[in-house]
Design an enzyme around this catalytic site. Structure first.
Site, PDB file in Angstrom:
ATOM      1  N   GLU A   1      58.762  50.120  32.101  1.00 41.23           N
ATOM      2  CA  GLU A   1      58.150  51.226  31.361  1.00 41.23           C
ATOM      3  C   GLU A   1      58.358  52.598  32.025  1.00 41.23           C
ATOM      4  OE1 GLU A   1      54.064  50.095  30.770  1.00 41.23           O
ATOM      5  OE2 GLU A   1      54.576  48.586  29.258  1.00 41.23           O
TER       6      GLU A   1
ATOM      7  N   GLU B   1      57.125  41.714  27.383  1.00 42.82           N
ATOM      8  CA  GLU B   1      55.673  41.874  27.321  1.00 42.82           C
ATOM      9  C   GLU B   1      55.253  41.918  25.860  1.00 42.82           C
ATOM     10  OE1 GLU B   1      53.566  44.889  29.420  1.00 42.82           O
ATOM     11  OE2 GLU B   1      54.743  44.639  31.272  1.00 42.82           O
TER      12      GLU B   1
END
Length: 488
Positions: free
Chosen positions: A185, A318
Site C-alpha cells: 500500500e 488482502e
C-alpha cells in the site's frame, strides 16, 4: 495430452518420501507467475504481528506491539489443515535496521531469523508464502523509511534496494513456493487523496501523480535487487508489485508501469479489495445487497481485461469483510459473492486477519483503547492465543465456494479410471493400457492423512473407509502414478 491437477498435502509428502521416487516436496521451479497463481487457491494473512510497529517496543518484542501474541507453528498448521494453500507474512523491517557494514539499513540478524521461522511454518506445510515490506511507508508512526515523493525518491529507492538485497540473499535457496511482494500500500499517507484519486486514466492530484512515478521506481529497484542476487532461485522467483495504495485503480491508471524484468513471465500484480467498502470496512451498512455482486464485478473485471487475459496474474492479497456485529448471514453472502466472482476472474484471494474481533473492539470502546472510527477493522478470524478459529463456519464457507484445491502435481486424465471401486467396496487397479506392474498402493484423504498402504496387490478392500474423495498413489518401477477415487 489433457491434464488436470489436484492437491496433496504436506502430510502426504512425508508418507510419499518413504516410498522412494518422486515426492510432493520436490522443488517447484521453472513455472510462470501465472501458473503459480493457479495453485495459490485460498490464502490467509498473519497480519498485525511481524508488521507491527511501536516506538516503545524494540527487537523481537515488536511482534506483540499491536496486541497479538507471537506467531506459532500451531497457528499455521491449522491454517493449512483448514484448506489454505497460501500464507502471507507482512513484515516491517525499518525498526530492525541500523547503519552498518556499508548499509544504511542493515537488518538485524535476529529479526531475519524470526521472519524465517514464520516463513518456514508455511513452507513446511508445502504452502506458498508471500513475504513483503509492510508499514515502512513514512506515516503517523513517524517511520519514514520510504516516502513516495520526488524529494525523498533517492532515500526511498535506497531503502527498498537494501532491504530486498538482504532479504533475497537470506532466502536465496528457497524455491518458487516463496513469493516476494515489493511493497504494501505505498501512498501519500495523511493526504486527502491517500486512498482515492480521479480520474483513473489521468489523475489530476499532483502529489498522487508524483507518488506514482516514485512507486514505479521503487518497484523496479526492488525487482532488480532480487534478480541481481545471483541465485538461480531468485532469478526464477515470482514477484508481486502494487500500484498506488495497492488499490485496483492504482494498478489500472496509465501512470502505473510494470517493472522491466530480466526473467520473463515472473511478475504479478497485487491488489487489495475490501469491496464494497461501506460494507467491508468502516461504514454503517450491515446488510449485503444483490447489487453488491455487480460492484465486485466492476472492480475486478478491468483488472482481468488488462492483466489476467495477458497471463499476468492478479493476486488479491488482502480482502475481508469486517465483523460489525451484523451476524453470519451477511458475511456468508459476501464470502459467497466475492470469492466466487474472484475465482471466475482467476484471481486468488488472501484473507486479511488482524486478530481483532467485534467483541474485543467493543471491550476496547468501554475501556477507552478502541478507536470509535475503526469499526471496519474487525478481521479477527483466528484466536491467536489458541490457534483455533473464532468463526470456523466462515473459513468453511471459503472452502465450500472454491471447491477442490489445485496442485502442482499432475494427474493424467487418461489414467483417471486406473483405480476403480466396485459395489463390494473393493479398489481395483487396472493395468491395461498403461503397461505398469504394481508395486505399492497408497491412499490419502483430502486432509493428507495416510489411510491405506498395500504392496503388490491389484485389488484392495476399502469398504471400511468413510465415504468421500480419496487420492491414490500407485508406486511402480517406472514411477508414481497419481489419481483419485470417490467412495460412496
Amino acid at each position: 495430452m489433457n491434464k488436470t491437477k489436484k492437491w496433496m498435502s504436506a502430510l502426504a509428502i512425508a508418507a510419499m518420501s518413504l516410498m522412494g521416487g518422486q515426492t510432493y516436496a520436490d522443488p517447484i521451479n521453472g513455472m510462470t507467475a501465472f501458473e503459480i497463481s493457479k495453485l495459490m487457491y485460498a490464502g490467509w494473512n498473519v497480519g498485525n504481528s511481524l508488521d507491527a510497529t511501536k516506538d516503545n517496543y524494540f527487537g523481537l518484542d515488536t511482534e506483540t506491539a499491536w496486541g497479538n501474541p507471537k506467531i506459532t507453528k500451531k497457528m499455521i498448521d491449522n491454517v493449512h489443515n483448514s484448506g489454505f494453500r497460501t500464507l502471507r507474512v507482512p513484515v516491517s523491517w525499518g525498526q530492525h535496521t541500523k547503519a552498518e557494514g556499508g548499509y544504511q539499513y542493515k537488518i538485524d540478524e535476529a529479526w531475519l531469523k524470526r521472519v524465517k521461522e514464520v516463513v518456514d511454518y508455511g513452507i513446511d506445510n508445502d504452502m506458498f508464502v508471500i513475504l513483503n515490506i509492510h508499514h515502512d511507508n513514512g506515516s503517523q508512526w513517524n517511520h519514514p523509511y520510504f516516502w513516495p515523493s520526488n524529494n525523498t525518491k533517492d532515500q526511498s529507492v535506497r531503502y527498498v534496494t537494501e532491504i530486498w538485497t538482504q532479504v533475497s540473499e537470506y532466502f536465496k535457496d528457497y524455491d518458487q513456493r516463496l513469493i516476494f511482494e515489493t511493497l504494501n500500500e505505498p501512498r501519500v499517507i495523511g493526504d486527502n487523496n491517500e486512498w482515492w484519486f480521479w480520474p483513473v486514466d489521468n489523475p489530476q492530484q499532483s502529489k498522487v501523480v508524483e507518488a506514482m512515478g516514485v512507486i514505479n521506481a521503487m518497484n523496479q529497484a526492488a525487482l532488480d535487487a532480487i534478480r541481481n542476487n545471483g541465485s538461480a532461485a531468485n532469478k526464477d522467483r515470482m514477484v508481486l508489485v502494487p500500484g498506488y495504495d495497492a488499490s485496483p485503480d492504482g494498478a489500472l491508471t496509465n501512470k502505473f508501469t510494470l517493472p522491466t524484468d530480466q526473467t520473463p513471465d515472473r511478475i504479478g500484480i497485487e491488489v487489495h479489495a475490501y469491496r464494497p467498502t461501506e460494507l467491508c470496512l468502516t461504514g454503517d451498512r450491515l446488510y449485503f445487497q444483490e447489487s453488491d455482486k455487480q460492484t465486485i464485478r466492476d472492480v475486478l473485471s478491468p483488472l482481468y481485461d488488462r492483466y489476467v487475459k495477458q497471463q499476468i496474474p492478479v493476486v488479491i492479497d488482502e480482502t475481508s469483510i469486517s465483523d460489525k456485529g451484523q451476524g453470519d448471514a451477511t458475511r456468508f453472502q459476501w464470502f459467497e459473492a466475492f470469492y466466487s466472482i474472484a475465482q471466475g476472474f482467476e484471481m486468488p484471494c488472501v484473507l486479511w486477519d488482524n486478530g481483532t474481533t467485534w467483541e474485543t473492539y467493543q471491550r476496547g470502546l468501554k475501556e477507552g483503547w478502541s478507536d470509535p472510527n475503526t469499526n471496519g477493522e474487525c478481521h479477527g478470524f483466528m484466536n491467536r492465543y489458541t490457534g483455533e478459529w473464532n468463526q470456523p463456519q466462515m473459513i468453511a464457507k471459503i472452502m465450500e465456494v472454491l471447491g477442490d484445491a489445485p496442485t502442482a502435481d499432475v494427474v493424467d486424465v487418461e489414467l483417471a479410471e486406473m483405480a476403480v471401486v466396485n459395489n463390494a467396496g473393493v479398489l481395483s487397479v487396472a493395468k491395461g493400457g498403461v503397461g505398469l506392474m504394481m508395486n505399492q498402493i497408497v491412499m490419502f484423504d483430502t486432509k493428507g492423512q495416510l489411510v491405506l498402504v498395500e504392496s503388490n496387490k491389484e485389488n484392495v478392500r476399502v469398504s471400511s473407509l468413510v465415504p468421500g474423495l480419496y487420492f491414490v498413489v500407485i508406486a511402480t518401477p517406472e514411477g508414481n502414478v497419481k489419481t483419485k477415487v470417490v467412495l460412496n
